[in-house]
Design a protein around this motif. Structure first.
Motif, short mmCIF file in Angstrom:
data_model
loop_
_atom_site.label_atom_id
_atom_site.label_comp_id
_atom_site.label_asym_id
_atom_site.label_seq_id
_atom_site.Cartn_x
_atom_site.Cartn_y
_atom_site.Cartn_z
N GLN A 1 45.12 -26.47 1.87
CA GLN A 1 45.65 -25.11 1.82
C GLN A 1 45.44 -24.50 0.43
O GLN A 1 45.02 -23.35 0.30
CB GLN A 1 47.15 -25.11 2.15
N ALA A 2 45.71 -25.29 -0.58
CA ALA A 2 45.53 -24.79 -1.95
C ALA A 2 44.04 -24.52 -2.20
O ALA A 2 43.69 -23.52 -2.84
CB ALA A 2 46.07 -25.81 -2.95
N ALA A 3 43.17 -25.40 -1.71
CA ALA A 3 41.73 -25.20 -1.90
C ALA A 3 41.27 -23.94 -1.19
O ALA A 3 40.45 -23.18 -1.71
CB ALA A 3 40.96 -26.42 -1.39
N LEU A 4 41.79 -23.70 0.01
CA LEU A 4 41.44 -22.49 0.74
C LEU A 4 41.84 -21.24 -0.06
O LEU A 4 41.04 -20.33 -0.25
CB LEU A 4 42.11 -22.48 2.12
N GLU A 5 43.07 -21.23 -0.54
CA GLU A 5 43.54 -20.09 -1.33
C GLU A 5 42.69 -19.91 -2.59
O GLU A 5 42.30 -18.79 -2.94
CB GLU A 5 45.01 -20.28 -1.71
N ARG A 6 42.39 -21.01 -3.26
CA ARG A 6 41.61 -20.96 -4.49
C ARG A 6 40.21 -20.42 -4.23
O ARG A 6 39.73 -19.53 -4.94
CB ARG A 6 41.53 -22.36 -5.12
N ILE A 7 39.56 -20.92 -3.18
CA ILE A 7 38.19 -20.49 -2.89
C ILE A 7 38.15 -19.03 -2.48
O ILE A 7 37.27 -18.27 -2.90
CB ILE A 7 37.56 -21.41 -1.81
N LEU A 8 39.12 -18.60 -1.67
CA LEU A 8 39.17 -17.18 -1.30
C LEU A 8 39.37 -16.30 -2.53
O LEU A 8 38.76 -15.24 -2.65
CB LEU A 8 40.28 -16.93 -0.27
N SER A 9 40.22 -16.77 -3.46
CA SER A 9 40.44 -15.99 -4.69
C SER A 9 39.20 -15.97 -5.56
O SER A 9 38.82 -14.92 -6.08
CB SER A 9 41.62 -16.59 -5.47
#
Length: 168
Positions: free
Chosen positions: A93-101
């Protein structure tokens, strides 16, 4: 009409012909009939079986090579699964948020929702090449792969509306 054993009807003409023959002629006729039956059986059954057997023997080395290659690939895939462990769900979840950002897509994402180990992402307008780059990064870094996607072309060239579901 004459009958043999009550079930098999023999035409009268054949019955008269058979009755007119001597025992040695009858034996010769039976032997000839058996020879014809054996020849037909050889042509209809044995010869095709032998041809198929020869074809299978000829194909066996290629099949063995294909099997060995498939086993090698399966071992390689199993090795890859052991080498790169999947990050736990919170890390994903954190990786998804980071990559989208990082890719500049978090602001345009109207929905990022996690449910049952899957993330549903909705983006109203995104450049197609930026979306592909983000999905590639999700695959490489977070091991999140697209399992469902709906892309709708927008009026602006190269821009799409994306509804994507990613999961492991």
């Amino acid at each position: 009409m004459a009958t043999l054993s009550g079930r098999l009807a023999v035409p009268p003409r054949l019955s008269r012909w058979w009755a007119a023959k001597t025992p040695s002629e009858r034996r010769a006729a039976v032997a000839l009939a058996l020879l014809v039956a054996a020849t037909l059986a050889w042509l209809a059954v044995w010869q095709p079986l032998q041809q198929d057997l020869a074809a299978l023997r000829a194909a066996a080395p290629a099949e063995r090579a294909a099997l060995a290659e498939a086993e090698r690939m399966a071992a390689e895939i199993a090795g890859l699964a052991r080498v790169s462990p999947m990050p736990p769900a919170p890390a994903a979840q954190a990786a998804l948020e980071r990559i989208l950002s990082e890719r500049g897509l978090r602001g345009s994402a109207t929905q990022v929702e996690w449910r049952d180990g899957r993330a549903r992402i909705a983006i109203d307008a995104v450049r197609f090449d930026a979306l592909v780059a983000a999905l590639d990064a999700l695959d490489r870094e977070a091991r999140l792969r697209v399992v469902e996607a709906t892309l709708t072309a927008r009026v602006d060239p190269g821009t799409v509306r994306a509804e994507i579901v990613v999961a492991r």
